[in-house]
Scaffold this active site. Structure first.
Site, PDB file in Angstrom:
ATOM      1  CG  ASP A 155      -5.195   5.867   2.514  1.00 21.04           C
ATOM      2  OD1 ASP A 155      -5.269   5.467   3.695  1.00 21.04           O
ATOM      3  OD2 ASP A 155      -4.317   6.644   2.114  1.00 21.04           O
TER       4      ASP A 155
ATOM      5  CB  CYS B 216      -3.778   1.499   7.041  1.00 19.78           C
ATOM      6  SG  CYS B 216      -3.521   2.934   8.114  1.00 19.78           S
ATOM      7  NE  ARG B 217      -4.451   1.516   1.698  1.00 17.99           N
ATOM      8  CZ  ARG B 217      -4.210   2.264   0.635  1.00 17.99           C
ATOM      9  NH1 ARG B 217      -5.045   2.212  -0.388  1.00 17.99           N
ATOM     10  NH2 ARG B 217      -3.165   3.068   0.598  1.00 17.99           N
ATOM     11  CB  SER B 218       0.248  -3.581   2.731  1.00 13.61           C
ATOM     12  OG  SER B 218       1.078  -2.653   3.368  1.00 13.61           O
TER      13      SER B 218
ATOM     14  CB  CYS C   2      -0.972  -0.021   1.175  1.00 11.62           C
ATOM     15  SG  CYS C   2      -0.197  -0.047   2.811  1.00 11.62           S
TER      16      CYS C   2
ATOM     17  CG  ASN D 175       4.315  -1.819   5.257  1.00 11.18           C
ATOM     18  OD1 ASN D 175       5.413  -2.124   5.697  1.00 11.18           O
ATOM     19  ND2 ASN D 175       3.358  -2.702   5.121  1.00 11.18           N
TER      20      ASN D 175
HETATM   21  P1  4NP Z   1      -1.818   2.754   4.143  1.00 12.07           P
HETATM   22  O1  4NP Z   1      -2.464   4.101   4.734  1.00 12.07           O
HETATM   23  O2  4NP Z   1      -1.240   3.120   2.784  1.00 12.07           O
HETATM   24  O3  4NP Z   1      -2.973   1.831   4.025  1.00 12.07           O
HETATM   25  O4  4NP Z   1      -0.761   2.299   5.131  1.00 12.07           O
HETATM   26  C1  4NP Z   1      -1.745   5.286   4.904  1.00 12.07           C
HETATM   27  C2  4NP Z   1      -0.908   5.428   5.989  1.00 12.07           C
HETATM   28  C3  4NP Z   1      -0.232   6.628   6.196  1.00 12.07           C
HETATM   29  C4  4NP Z   1      -0.403   7.668   5.313  1.00 12.07           C
HETATM   30  C5  4NP Z   1      -1.248   7.524   4.221  1.00 12.07           C
HETATM   31  C6  4NP Z   1      -1.921   6.332   4.011  1.00 12.07           C
HETATM   32  N1  4NP Z   1       0.258   8.899   5.548  1.00 12.07           N
HETATM   33  O5  4NP Z   1      -0.050   9.884   4.838  1.00 12.07           O
HETATM   34  O6  4NP Z   1       1.143   8.950   6.442  1.00 12.07           O
END
Ligand code: 4NP
Length: 168
Positions: A132, A16-18, A11, A14
């Site tokens: 996201d 939340c989703r992955s 993602c 790294n």
């Molecule tokens: P992820 O979500 O891609 O599912 O891990 C996010 C985590 C952090 C951020 C954006 C999306 N951020 O902007 O820090």
């Protein structure tokens, strides 16, 4: 024993989703008795959360479903990861485009898929993204878990029937 099939979920951050996908897939693989035959990892296209725990809300949702993400730490996906993994599973189209731009050759490009392409219940006209959840509420994290869980079950079926030799 043949080399394991190696999977990496990717993602943006790294956290939340992955990591959710990594935790769910590890659980399904263990349940199927295939820990020695399927390797599971995750990474982010961005390096902002290198070394961080998964997001607190992500960990809470996974815990509620019986999945412990406390051992996972954020890391950034690198071009040389393509040499290691058989399948690189993007959570959304931005991840897919970012990964494709990093891929060193056609084999690497061919190893990238959207995770939800493996969900047999996903509408064929849906955009197949895992959205996201980072800037949203708790319901977004529950929705991510449900989507990832369905897709990982389909992915495990695909790995068993198409990639494991001989099929398990
Ligand atoms: P992820 O979500 O891609 O599912 O891990 C996010 C985590 C952090 C951020 C954006 C999306 N951020 O902007 O820090």
């Amino acid at each position: 024993m043949a080399d394991p099939v190696r999977l990496c979920f990717v993602c943006l951050g790294n956290i939340c989703r992955s990591p959710t996908a990594e935790g769910v897939m590890r659980h399904l693989v263990a349940e199927a008795g295939l820990t020695e035959r399927i390797e599971v990892d995750s990474a982010g296209t961005a390096g902002w959360h290198e070394g961080d725990h998964a997001d607190r809300r992500t960990r809470a949702e996974a815990q509620r479903r019986g999945i412990d993400l406390s051992a996972l730490r954020g890391r950034q996906f690198r071009a040389d990861d393509f040499a290691h993994f058989d399948l690189v599973l993007a959570m959304d189209h931005d991840n897919l485009v970012d990964l494709a731009s990093m891929a060193p050759d056609d084999d690497a490009r061919a190893s990238i898929e959207l995770l939800r392409a493996f969900d047999p219940t996903a509408d064929s006209d849906a955009d197949l993204a895992v959205p996201d959840p980072y800037y949203g509420g708790a319901d977004g994290f529950a929705a991510v878990f449900d989507m990832v869980d369905r897709a990982c079950r389909g992915l495990l079926d695909h790995v068993r029937t198409e990639l494991l030799d001989p099929p398990a």
